[in-house]
Design an enzyme around this catalytic site. Structure first.
Site, PDB file in Angstrom:
ATOM      1  N   ARG A 100       0.821  -1.210   0.000  1.00  0.00           N
ATOM      2  CA  ARG A 100       0.000   0.000   0.000  1.00  0.00           C
ATOM      3  C   ARG A 100       0.863   1.272   0.000  1.00  0.00           C
ATOM      4  NH1 ARG A 100      -4.953  -1.341   4.228  1.00  0.00           N
ATOM      5  NH2 ARG A 100      -5.279  -3.504   3.613  1.00  0.00           N
ATOM      6  N   GLU A 171     -10.693  -1.666  -5.366  1.00  0.00           N
ATOM      7  CA  GLU A 171     -11.279  -0.731  -4.401  1.00  0.00           C
ATOM      8  C   GLU A 171     -10.358   0.466  -4.254  1.00  0.00           C
ATOM      9  OE1 GLU A 171     -11.366  -1.887  -0.246  1.00  0.00           O
ATOM     10  OE2 GLU A 171     -13.189  -0.726   0.126  1.00  0.00           O
TER      11      GLU A 171
HETATM   12  C1  LIG Z   1     -10.585  -0.678   6.084  1.00  0.00           C
HETATM   13  C2  LIG Z   1     -10.289  -2.098   6.401  1.00  0.00           C
HETATM   14  C3  LIG Z   1     -10.174  -2.386   7.879  1.00  0.00           C
HETATM   15  C4  LIG Z   1     -10.600  -3.807   8.123  1.00  0.00           C
HETATM   16  O1  LIG Z   1      -9.835  -4.715   7.336  1.00  0.00           O
HETATM   17  C5  LIG Z   1      -9.584  -5.863   8.112  1.00  0.00           C
HETATM   18  N1  LIG Z   1      -8.386  -6.503   7.588  1.00  0.00           N
HETATM   19  C6  LIG Z   1      -7.218  -5.890   7.293  1.00  0.00           C
HETATM   20  N2  LIG Z   1      -6.347  -6.804   6.813  1.00  0.00           N
HETATM   21  C7  LIG Z   1      -6.984  -7.989   6.815  1.00  0.00           C
HETATM   22  C8  LIG Z   1      -6.621  -9.317   6.433  1.00  0.00           C
HETATM   23  N3  LIG Z   1      -5.408  -9.589   5.948  1.00  0.00           N
HETATM   24  N4  LIG Z   1      -7.529 -10.317   6.563  1.00  0.00           N
HETATM   25  C9  LIG Z   1      -8.772 -10.026   7.045  1.00  0.00           C
HETATM   26  N5  LIG Z   1      -9.192  -8.796   7.423  1.00  0.00           N
HETATM   27  C10 LIG Z   1      -8.280  -7.809   7.300  1.00  0.00           C
HETATM   28  C11 LIG Z   1      -9.427  -5.335   9.515  1.00  0.00           C
HETATM   29  O2  LIG Z   1      -9.678  -6.341  10.453  1.00  0.00           O
HETATM   30  C12 LIG Z   1     -10.482  -4.262   9.574  1.00  0.00           C
HETATM   31  O3  LIG Z   1     -11.697  -4.861   9.910  1.00  0.00           O
END
Ligand SMILES: CCC[C@H]1O[C@@H](n2cnc3c(N)ncnc32)[C@H](O)[C@@H]1O
Length: 482
Positions: A100, A171
């Protein structure tokens, strides 16, 4: 290149593209014509835009998790579990934090560490480092469309690789993947870089391949008033449409009050359709509702309560898609099993509510009108500042604090606006900063917050904001004084 809200010519695009594809060695595997041929061979049930269109026609809400791990085979195993056990309708590839920030060297170290330790040492899938053929390997291993989900101000090389890899959705946006995700990336820079990503999607569209784009609705996911997130979503949608994007999913992050959340989705659809019509853009518009993006309860049973509430609201709002949280939200990256549980709880709720919508009421009608009026105050000012150009207007709107995202890390965000919940938990403006709302709107927000203060026996204050930020994690919607 000078920023303006104008479709890039192929010459302008190709000039930038030459340099973008050199940012990492895997860029040399991207060949637009070859990629277009590959994409044309992908079956329709694996095309994101087609599946969204079908869901909208059927009036159903589909479920999509977030998920991503460092190594290709483990990522495939994860996605197959979320598809087969979790019953996910769409699959993500959540991209890791180094990618990112375009720090591909560190991704390489993370990949090597993950191989050595046999565990994911990255918090997502490093798609740039894995490259086109590994992205195609992931696509071949699943039966749902794939999308890159991330938080990348400069997503140009990532977009090239994932689309060539057959992932038919990306996205993000020039505001929504900069302001909540970076500290020192100028708005002008990220708007230009996302015009590139949108132009790439537009080029594929011109070659007969549907590519979906999904601006990131929730922004900081912390008490963002619906009119502020809807204003950003509509701007990013318009900028994408100008570059030739035809499949657009506009998003919104759940705030928690049912009437306000349903009104947010309904006003987002109505207002964006108005703007696309005004500018003559023919786009396939769908919506995505993100389950609560703020602090979660650590207790997994309570977390399922929050997840199911988000699923119910998405269904009653008639959103095309809902982004699923997991019972591990309070602790970190979920296990495969916990992730699947979040999807199943969501799908159970969606199925129970199939065909049901929150009926129109006086309260709902008022909230839709209020959100549209607030959003238009912001968008009208952006257009005025940009002398009719939404891209230039957005840069000036951030400088003036007209667009102001609460709790954003970016130094380009003035951070003068403050939100807080009213007595029913709807998110209102406590401080407007430089956001140009009418006196009537300001008085209405103020009155609702004073009603709450009175019922809590305290003054309207910043303490309310703090209490509201912790509330859901502690088990309530409104942060009442202890
Ligand atoms: C804007 C995104 C935030 C959300 O994005 C989730 N999140 C981030 N990285 C991963 C991942 N590698 N696998 C599953 N969920 C993921 C976080 O928990 C939070 O809810």
């Amino acid at each position: 290149m000078e920023l303006k809200n104008k479709k890039w010519t192929e010459a302008e695009f190709n000039k930038v593209r030459e340099e973008v594809l050199t940012h990492w060695p895997t860029g040399k595997d991207v060949d637009l014509q070859e990629a277009a041929q590959f994409l044309k061979g992908i079956p329709e049930h694996k095309n994101f835009a087609a599946k969204l269109r079908k869901a909208k026609q059927e009036g159903i809400t589909l479920a999509q998790p977030r998920a991503g791990v460092a190594l290709v085979d483990e990522h495939i195993k994860l996605l197959q579990h979320l598809q087969n056990e979790g019953e996910a309708d769409f699959l993500p590839c959540t991209i890791d934090s180094y990618t990112r920030q375009n720090r591909y060297n560190e991704c390489q170290v993370g990949i090597e560490e993950s191989i050595k330790t046999n565990r994911s040492m990255l918090n997502g899938f490093p798609a740039v480092n894995h490259g086109v053929h590994n992205c195609r390997k992931v696509l071949a291993a699943v039966e749902t469309p794939l999308q890159a989900r991330h938080g990348t101000p400069d997503s140009r090389l990532l977009a090239e690789i994932i689309h060539a890899g057959g992932w038919t959705s990306n996205e993000g946006g020039g505001i929504s993947y900069n302001i909540p995700y970076a500290k020192s990336v100028s708005v002008e820079r990220s708007l230009l870089d996302w015009q590139y990503c949108d132009r790439l999607a537009g080029l594929y569209e011109e070659m007969g391949i549907e590519i979906n784009r999904e601006p990131f609705g929730p922004l900081t996911g912390t008490l963002v008033p619906p009119s502020m997130s809807n204003a950003v979503a509509i701007i990013e949608g318009l900028l994408a449409a100008e570059q030739g994007v035809k499949s657009l999913t506009l998003g919104y992050g759940q705030c928690g009050n049912l009437v306000q959340d349903v009104a947010a989705i309904r006003s987002l659809i109505e207002l964006s359709e108005e703007y696309f019509k005004t500018y003559g853009y023919k786009v396939d518009l769908t919506t995505v509702f993100h389950q609560w993006m703020g602090g979660f309860p650590a207790d997994e049973s309570k977390a399922f309560g929050v997840i199911s509430w988000g699923a119910a609201t998405a269904a009653l709002a008639g959103a095309t898609k809902v982004i699923v949280k997991t019972p591990h939200e309070a602790v970190g990256i979920p296990t495969m099993e916990a992730n699947a549980q979040g999807i199943k709880a969501t799908k159970q709720t969606l199925n129970l509510l199939k065909g049901q919508r929150l009926q129109m009421s006086k309260e709902l009608e008022l909230e839709i009108k209020l959100i549209k009026a607030e959003t238009k105050c912001i968008l009208d000012k952006v257009l005025e500042l940009g002398k009719g150009d939404f891209a230039i207007g957005t840069v000036k709107a951030f400088e003036a604090g007209v667009i102001d995202v609460p709790f954003a890390p970016s130094k380009y965000n003035v951070g003068k606006m403050l939100p807080a919940r009213d007595n029913n938990g709807a998110v209102r403006y406590l401080e407007f900063g430089n956001i140009p709302m009418t006196k009537e709107i300001k008085d209405f927000n103020k009155q609702l917050l004073e009603e709450r203060a009175k019922s809590e026996g305290r003054q309207v204050s910043f303490q309310m904001v703090v209490d509201d930020i912790y509330a859901v994690g502690k088990g309530t919607l409104v942060g009442k004084p202890e």
